[in-house]
Write a protein that holds these residues in place. Structure first.
Motif, mmCIF file in Angstrom:
data_model
loop_
_atom_site.group_PDB
_atom_site.id
_atom_site.type_symbol
_atom_site.label_atom_id
_atom_site.label_comp_id
_atom_site.label_asym_id
_atom_site.label_seq_id
_atom_site.Cartn_x
_atom_site.Cartn_y
_atom_site.Cartn_z
ATOM 1 N N HIS A 779 0.822 -1.205 0.000
ATOM 2 C CA HIS A 779 0.000 0.000 0.000
ATOM 3 C C HIS A 779 0.860 1.260 0.000
ATOM 4 C CE1 HIS A 779 -3.248 -2.766 0.795
ATOM 5 N NE2 HIS A 779 -2.680 -3.158 1.911
ATOM 6 N N ILE A 780 2.041 1.190 -0.581
ATOM 7 C CA ILE A 780 2.961 2.329 -0.514
ATOM 8 C C ILE A 780 2.396 3.561 -1.212
ATOM 9 C CG2 ILE A 780 4.230 1.514 -2.547
ATOM 10 C CD1 ILE A 780 6.743 2.717 -1.303
ATOM 11 N N ALA A 781 1.708 3.383 -2.339
ATOM 12 C CA ALA A 781 1.206 4.536 -3.092
ATOM 13 C C ALA A 781 0.194 5.321 -2.277
ATOM 14 C CB ALA A 781 0.596 4.063 -4.408
ATOM 15 N N VAL A 782 -0.853 4.643 -1.791
ATOM 16 C CA VAL A 782 -1.869 5.353 -1.012
ATOM 17 C C VAL A 782 -1.292 5.803 0.326
ATOM 18 C CG1 VAL A 782 -2.806 3.227 0.002
ATOM 19 C CG2 VAL A 782 -4.246 5.243 -0.185
ATOM 20 N N GLY A 783 -0.367 5.032 0.894
ATOM 21 C CA GLY A 783 0.234 5.415 2.165
ATOM 22 C C GLY A 783 1.014 6.715 2.062
ATOM 23 N N MET A 784 1.751 6.901 0.979
ATOM 24 C CA MET A 784 2.519 8.134 0.815
ATOM 25 C C MET A 784 1.621 9.328 0.506
ATOM 26 S SD MET A 784 5.578 7.584 1.597
ATOM 27 C CE MET A 784 4.800 6.586 2.856
ATOM 28 N N LYS A 785 0.511 9.071 -0.170
ATOM 29 C CA LYS A 785 -0.428 10.175 -0.388
ATOM 30 C C LYS A 785 -1.077 10.590 0.928
ATOM 31 C CE LYS A 785 -2.713 8.270 -3.906
ATOM 32 N NZ LYS A 785 -1.877 7.229 -4.511
ATOM 33 N N ILE A 786 -1.329 9.613 1.793
ATOM 34 C CA ILE A 786 -1.844 9.946 3.126
ATOM 35 C C ILE A 786 -0.817 10.764 3.905
ATOM 36 C CG2 ILE A 786 -2.404 8.915 5.367
ATOM 37 C CD1 ILE A 786 -3.772 6.640 3.831
ATOM 38 N N ALA A 787 0.438 10.337 3.861
ATOM 39 C CA ALA A 787 1.487 11.085 4.566
ATOM 40 C C ALA A 787 1.594 12.505 4.038
ATOM 41 C CB ALA A 787 2.818 10.352 4.409
ATOM 42 N N LEU A 788 1.504 12.657 2.720
ATOM 43 C CA LEU A 788 1.569 13.994 2.119
ATOM 44 C C LEU A 788 0.405 14.857 2.596
ATOM 45 C CD1 LEU A 788 2.721 16.036 0.133
ATOM 46 C CD2 LEU A 788 1.502 14.850 -1.694
ATOM 47 N N SER A 789 -0.806 14.274 2.605
ATOM 48 C CA SER A 789 -1.961 15.043 3.053
ATOM 49 C C SER A 789 -1.842 15.393 4.532
ATOM 50 C CB SER A 789 -3.249 14.248 2.792
ATOM 51 O OG SER A 789 -3.467 14.085 1.404
ATOM 52 N N CYS A 790 -1.283 14.485 5.335
ATOM 53 C CA CYS A 790 -1.071 14.783 6.756
ATOM 54 C C CYS A 790 -0.119 15.957 6.933
ATOM 55 C CB CYS A 790 -0.541 13.550 7.475
ATOM 56 S SG CYS A 790 -1.748 12.241 7.736
ATOM 57 N N VAL A 791 0.945 16.005 6.150
ATOM 58 C CA VAL A 791 1.915 17.111 6.235
ATOM 59 C C VAL A 791 1.242 18.429 5.873
ATOM 60 C CG1 VAL A 791 4.005 18.062 5.212
ATOM 61 C CG2 VAL A 791 3.911 15.642 5.836
ATOM 62 N N LEU A 792 0.466 18.415 4.773
ATOM 63 C CA LEU A 792 -0.178 19.659 4.333
ATOM 64 C C LEU A 792 -1.241 20.123 5.314
ATOM 65 C CD1 LEU A 792 -0.592 18.942 0.511
ATOM 66 C CD2 LEU A 792 1.144 20.332 1.629
ATOM 67 N N LEU A 793 -1.967 19.161 5.915
ATOM 68 C CA LEU A 793 -3.057 19.530 6.812
ATOM 69 C C LEU A 793 -2.550 19.822 8.215
ATOM 70 C CD1 LEU A 793 -6.138 19.759 7.297
ATOM 71 C CD2 LEU A 793 -6.145 17.308 7.804
ATOM 72 N N GLY A 794 -1.670 18.973 8.750
ATOM 73 C CA GLY A 794 -1.244 19.115 10.137
ATOM 74 C C GLY A 794 -0.103 20.070 10.350
ATOM 75 N N ARG A 795 0.695 20.298 9.305
ATOM 76 C CA ARG A 795 1.826 21.226 9.362
ATOM 77 C C ARG A 795 2.723 20.938 10.574
ATOM 78 N NH1 ARG A 795 2.901 25.247 5.501
ATOM 79 N NH2 ARG A 795 1.344 25.017 3.865
ATOM 80 N N GLY A 796 3.142 21.996 11.291
ATOM 81 C CA GLY A 796 4.161 21.866 12.326
ATOM 82 C C GLY A 796 3.741 20.972 13.466
ATOM 83 N N GLU A 797 2.498 21.077 13.891
ATOM 84 C CA GLU A 797 2.030 20.262 15.013
ATOM 85 C C GLU A 797 2.104 18.785 14.668
ATOM 86 O OE1 GLU A 797 -1.996 19.772 17.755
ATOM 87 O OE2 GLU A 797 -1.771 21.488 16.389
ATOM 88 N N PHE A 798 1.749 18.449 13.423
ATOM 89 C CA PHE A 798 1.802 17.041 13.020
ATOM 90 C C PHE A 798 3.239 16.547 12.979
ATOM 91 C CE2 PHE A 798 2.623 14.183 9.426
ATOM 92 C CZ PHE A 798 1.948 13.051 9.859
ATOM 93 N N LEU A 799 4.131 17.336 12.355
ATOM 94 C CA LEU A 799 5.525 16.899 12.240
ATOM 95 C C LEU A 799 6.199 16.802 13.601
ATOM 96 C CD1 LEU A 799 6.980 18.579 9.040
ATOM 97 C CD2 LEU A 799 6.393 16.204 9.418
ATOM 98 N N ALA A 800 5.831 17.706 14.502
ATOM 99 C CA ALA A 800 6.432 17.648 15.840
ATOM 100 C C ALA A 800 6.067 16.341 16.539
ATOM 101 C CB ALA A 800 5.963 18.845 16.665
ATOM 102 N N ALA A 801 4.849 15.866 16.302
ATOM 103 C CA ALA A 801 4.403 14.662 16.988
ATOM 104 C C ALA A 801 4.771 13.386 16.243
ATOM 105 C CB ALA A 801 2.884 14.718 17.203
#
Length: 1064
Positions: A779-801
């Motif tokens: 599931h690497i393709a959909v998994g990386m798109k999820i990670a990308l969306s998490c970065v764009l949506l969560g920004r600094g708070e997401f990356l910090a955690a």
């Protein structure tokens, strides 16, 4: 007797161990559970010891031993030989024991017990599969020798063994194995055929008397009959698999001419004997064996025709077989209303299958699809056309107009009507009735065979069959006008009562009258006619005025709620699903209304499921108009919810929810007003579907559509979506294999549409993604798109955690996946650096080091290398010091390539190696915006305090000026707008199976646009930036830069000057 401990080879079993083995077998049959379990465990240990199979063979040879123990020994003997004869498992048989068992098997053929004999025959077949002909070349000749004696038991057992051997050898499909089977056929066909012919004469002579005689007088015939059937099975396999199919080779098979006509004659003889049997005679074993024989003869002739159609025709068997099979259908009088059944249904099914096979035979149609074309393909095709030209007139003469009319009428009037048993099942269990009619394989049901044979004839003889069907429909409609079912039932009931009164007065038994389970025969006849019209919809296109038929018959039938009209109502509903192409747009609302009313038919799941199927066909139709259906959406959802709550069968739930999902899909944004009702329904469906993966997958798909349709309003679904996601994305949950993929897709859709960050979408679920990605790359393709969306949506708070988890995923995949997987990783790294220029490079340092080692080692393709260089370009452009620090940190861990340029320190050597790779792969960067990013980064690279860079100044300036010419310096520059959304690279690895196209979701598009708007690549002019960086580089390198610029090629210097002069 246990297996030796410590890995030592266990001692072999010998004659002295026979009593112990026999005792284990008897104990395994004990009624005491503990004794039985201990014995079974002991047998499992014994089976791995040498000599175990030999002990079992000796027990089987002891005919005085306990029968149950001998039967269990036969089962273990079969299983052990199958498992250990050719195996590397512990306990595999030695060559010496195999040789002993091959000789012992021949002594075990003569078994009185049929069950044990079958087990021995299966052992023969398994050994033959492995050892014949190489290790046991005399197998068949040894068995044939046993036939020479007069012992009838031995003869029957030998033919049983031969049957199983031939069955096993015929299943081997390699060319060498097929040639071997042809040699087996050459050896066995003639003796088997001669014995079968002799037994046929004996059976045929004794049959008429045996059918009337008591059982004791027919015992000898039963023995001969059993042997005859085994011979027939062997002959069938040899004729079918022992010769190349003449459909492929066009070469005649003489064996077909030898076998098929006598088989047909025997079939006719046996059928005549069965028909001549007196009605007063009781059914006995001889008649049961006779029925088996007729059925086996029909199957054999059908399969020979399929395998060798040309030989079957030229031997003169085709038309007589058609005559016989057609007669079987025409003479059958079963079905609704009762009556004597002269021919068993199985005979009729096989007859219909034979007719169907002839009609569908591609060879008879002159199609070259079945040919094995060789160098003489043209002559083969000409020969095929000639052969087809011989068959066509014969079939045309056989299927005369009167025969077609009679056959069609027989099928519609006798085979298609619902039977008494089916109506009773409908009354008792509507769901089971529906699924049995709809889901059973058509070859296994009489009605399915009849319908498909009818269609095959319809396709070939439309002009002759269509008028017959239309006339049958008219006659049935005249006999049962719309709305008349209740009156007909009342009249039939009254007539039945009168007949019963008269019969009681006369002392006779009562009859059934014109009712079948309370349904008038006229209703059942009309229902069968409707089924014929539904099945032949394509062929009847020009013969039926469907609009008039709809208004005059179908809609009134669908509105008739009388119990006696139920079969007609259901069939009218189903008929519509076959005629959707002829349904006018203006008529659709009336049909929708009738179908929604049928969905509300509480207590009759068969009616509801028929409506579900037809509604699905209409909603899935190309002509479906969402606006027309809006008024029916709410009641449809309401009735489907009720059906889901009361349906007992999983297939019913799946069908209902599949329709609900389809309506949501077709309505798209129009489903918003109905979202609250759906969100109230779905939790109960999800709970009821526990353990039913297919239904839960449907729920996940519907949630994806619903979240997509709601868009920015999708947080309304979170009370349901978040718990579902928490379960489905957990790779440790039991149903992970079935639910994870759709759960990840739902998560992605929810992230893309989320207007604001939500802890349930980010922090609570991301550890599941880390675990899932560590478990598999599937599931690497959909998994990386999820990670990308998490970065764009969560920004600094997401990356910090969760930055550590993200880096763990990246490091686990880099260098371990193929190009497609690598291309999915890079946009995530690009986005992290772009969103967080200061913290991003430091966070990604482990992943960047892994990627650096991978690139410098040359383990990635040019496509991946070019894309990966864009990540380093992004780091260099946004944070030059971090870029240089990366190489300082990587130097102790990353090995430079063997041809790396010399440098003052390891970090500089790594940096120059990457620069050389960059300059070499620069022209592999295809996207204009990506080329501009690399050119801007190379401008920054000039400012690095590394003198060796000036040795590469010409290449650096070449790439920078070429990109400037593309994006600024030419007349064509600017004619095509650049896409600065570098994240679009992620779309190249989108899953083709995504349910909804959520890439353009409003929330994600807004976040991407904001990122692009802040991107220096989109906002900087390359010429101005290059001039600025050259000024900075002059301070870093001093006069060395001027010297290097002056030493450049004149034309390149001119291009550089033109670029710098263009700056305003």
């Amino acid at each position: 007797m246990a297996v030796a401990a410590g890995g030592a080879v266990a001692a072999p079993l010998g004659p002295g161990d026979l009593p112990a083995v026999f005792q284990c077998l008897q104990s395994a049959l004990s009624h005491d559970p503990s004794t039985q379990k201990q014995a079974e465990a002991a047998l499992r240990e014994l089976e791995t010891r040498p000599g175990f199979c030999s002990c079992l063979a000796e027990i089987l040879a002891s005919k005085d031993a306990d029968h149950s123990a001998r039967w269990l020994a036969a089962v273990h003997f079969k299983n052990s030989c199958n498992k250990y004869w050719r195996s590397r498992l512990p306990g595999s048989l030695s060559e010496e024991e195999k040789a002993h068992l091959r000789g012992r098997l021949l002594d075990l053929v003569e078994q009185q017990d049929q069950q044990i004999a079958v087990q021995i025959a299966v052992v023969f077949s398994k050994v033959a599969r492995f050892d014949f002909p190489r290790a046991w070349p005399s197998l068949l000749s040894d068995l044939l020798a046993k036939l020479q004696g007069g012992n009838q038991l031995v003869q029957r057992r030998v033919y049983l063994v031969l049957h199983h051997i031939l069955k096993e050898l015929a299943s081997k499909r390699l060319a060498a194995d097929q040639r071997n089977f042809e040699q087996v056929t050459a050896l066995l066909l003639e003796p088997t055929w001669q014995q079968w012919a002799a037994d046929t004469q004996a059976v045929g002579a004794a049959l008429p008397g045996a059918l009337e005689a008591p059982l004791q007088a027919a015992q000898q015939l039963l023995v001969t009959f059993e042997r005859w059937l085994l011979q027939l099975k062997a002959l069938r396999r040899m004729v079918i698999f022992g010769f190349p199919s003449d459909a492929r080779s066009l070469a005649q098979v003489p064996a077909v001419g030898q076998v098929a006509p006598p088989l047909l004659a025997t079939l006719q003889q046996f059928s005549a004997a069965r028909a001549a049997r007196s009605a007063a005679a009781q059914r006995n074993q001889v008649q049961a064996m006779l029925d088996r024989a007729i059925l086996k003869l029909l199957k054999t002739l059908r399969q020979i025709q399929e395998a060798h159609p040309w030989s079957f025709f030229h031997c003169g068997a085709l038309i007589p077989c058609l005559e016989f099979c057609c007669g079987q259908v025409l003479e059958w009088h079963g079905g609704a209303g009762g009556g004597s059944v002269a021919v068993p249904p199985q005979f009729v099914m096989q007859s219909l299958l034979f007719i169907y096979g002839v009609q569908k035979c591609t060879s008879y149609r002159g199609s070259a699809s079945s040919l094995s074309l060789s160098s003489g393909a043209r002559s083969q095709i000409e020969q095929l056309k000639g052969l087809a030209g011989e068959v066509a007139p014969a079939l045309a003469a056989f299927w005369s107009a009167p025969r077609l009319q009679a056959f069609t009428a027989a099928v519609v009037e006798r085979l298609l009507p619902l039977t008494d048993k089916e109506l009773e099942e409908w009354e008792d269990s509507p769901e089971a009735f529906h699924h049995e009619l709809e889901n059973v394989a058509w070859e296994e049901s009489l009605r399915g065979c009849a319908e498909n044979t009818y269609l095959a004839l319809f396709e070939s003889h439309r002009e002759a069959v269509a008028p017959v069907v239309v006339q049958l429909l008219k006659s049935a409609s005249d006999a049962c006008p719309p709305g008349a079912a209740a009156q007909l039932a009342a009249a039939a009931q009254q007539q039945q009562q009168q007949q019963q009164q008269q019969q009681q007065q006369n002392g006779a038994a009562g009859g059934g009258g014109g009712l079948v389970q309370g349904i008038p025969a006229q209703v059942l006849a009309k229902e069968a006619a409707y089924q014929a019209v539904a099945a032949g919809a394509y062929e009847l296109h020009d013969y039926v005025d469907f609009t008039g038929f709809l208004h005059s018959s179908l809609l009134p039938e669908m509105a008739d709620r009388a119990r006696a009209a139920r079969p007609l109502r259901r069939r009218a509903i189903k008929l519509l699903s076959h005629w959707t192409a002829r349904l006018k747009k203006d008529d659709r609302p009336a049909v929708y209304r009738a179908l929604v009313a049928a969905l509300a038919e509480e207590g009759d799941a068969a009616m509801q499921l028929a409506a579900v199927g037809t509604l699905r066909a209409l909603v899935d139709d190309w002509e479906f108009d969402e606006a027309q259906f809006l008024e029916f959406v709410a009641p449809t959802f309401q009735q489907l919810a009720a059906l889901l709550s009361c349906a007992a069968e999983f297939d019913s739930q799946l069908a209902a929810f599949s329709l609900l999902d389809l309506v949501v899909d077709r309505l798209a944004d129009g489903v918003k007003p109905y979202a609250p009702g759906l969100l109230a329904l779905l939790p109960s469906v999800w709970q009821q579907a526990e353990g039913q993966s297919l239904l839960r997958i449907q729920v996940l798909v519907t949630l994806q559509r619903l979240v997509h349709a709601l868009g920015a309003e999708s947080p309304a679904t979170y009370p349901l979506v978040l718990p579902v996601l928490k379960l489905c994305t957990d790779p440790s949950q039991p149903d992970e294999l079935n639910l994870l993929e759709d759960g990840l897709q739902l998560w992605l859709v929810a992230l893309r549409h989320a207007p604001t960050p939500h802890p349930g979408l980010l922090g609570e679920l991301f550890p599941h993604l880390v675990a899932a990605m560590a478990k598999s790359t599937e599931h690497i393709a959909v998994g990386m798109k999820i990670a990308l969306s998490c970065v764009l949506l969560g920004r600094g708070e997401f990356l910090a955690a969760h930055g550590g988890g993200l880096v763990q995923i990246l490091c686990g995949f880099i260098g371990n996946v193929k190009d497609r997987g690598m291309l999915a990783l890079l946009p995530v790294m690009d986005a992290v650096v772009q969103c967080f220029p200061s913290e991003g490079p430091q966070l990604l340092a482990p992943a960047l080091q892994c990627l650096l080692a991978d690139l410098l080692a040359g383990r990635e393709s040019g496509l991946v290398a070019a894309a990966a260089l864009g990540v380093y370009a992004r780091v260099l452009l946004h944070n030059g010091p971090a870029f240089l620090q990366l190489f300082q940190a990587a130097a102790p861990h990353v090995q430079p390539p063997a041809d790396a340029p010399p440098a003052a320190d390891p970090a500089s050597r790594l940096l120059l190696s990457l620069v050389d790779l960059w300059l070499d792969k620069f022209d592999s960067i295809g996207q204009p915006a990506a080329r501009k990013l690399s050119a801007l980064a190379l401008c920054v690279l000039l400012t690095a305090p590394l003198p060796a860079l000036l040795d590469r100044l010409e290449l650096l300036v070449t790439h920078i000026t070429s990109v400037w010419f593309e994006v600024e310096g030419s007349d064509l520059a600017g004619s095509l707008p650049l896409s600065y959304e570098l994240l679009s690279a992620a779309r190249d690895v989108d899953d083709a199976g995504a349910v909804v196209p959520s890439e353009e979701a409003e929330g994600e598009c807004g976040r991407r646009k904001a990122l692009v708007d802040s991107d220096p690549v989109a906002n900087l002019r390359l010429s101005a930036f290059a001039k600025q960086q050259l000024e900075v580089a002059a301070g870093a390198h001093g006069g060395a830069l001027s010297g290097a610029l002056n030493a450049m090629d004149g034309s390149l210097a001119g291009q550089l000057k033109a670029m710098l002069d263009s700056v305003q």
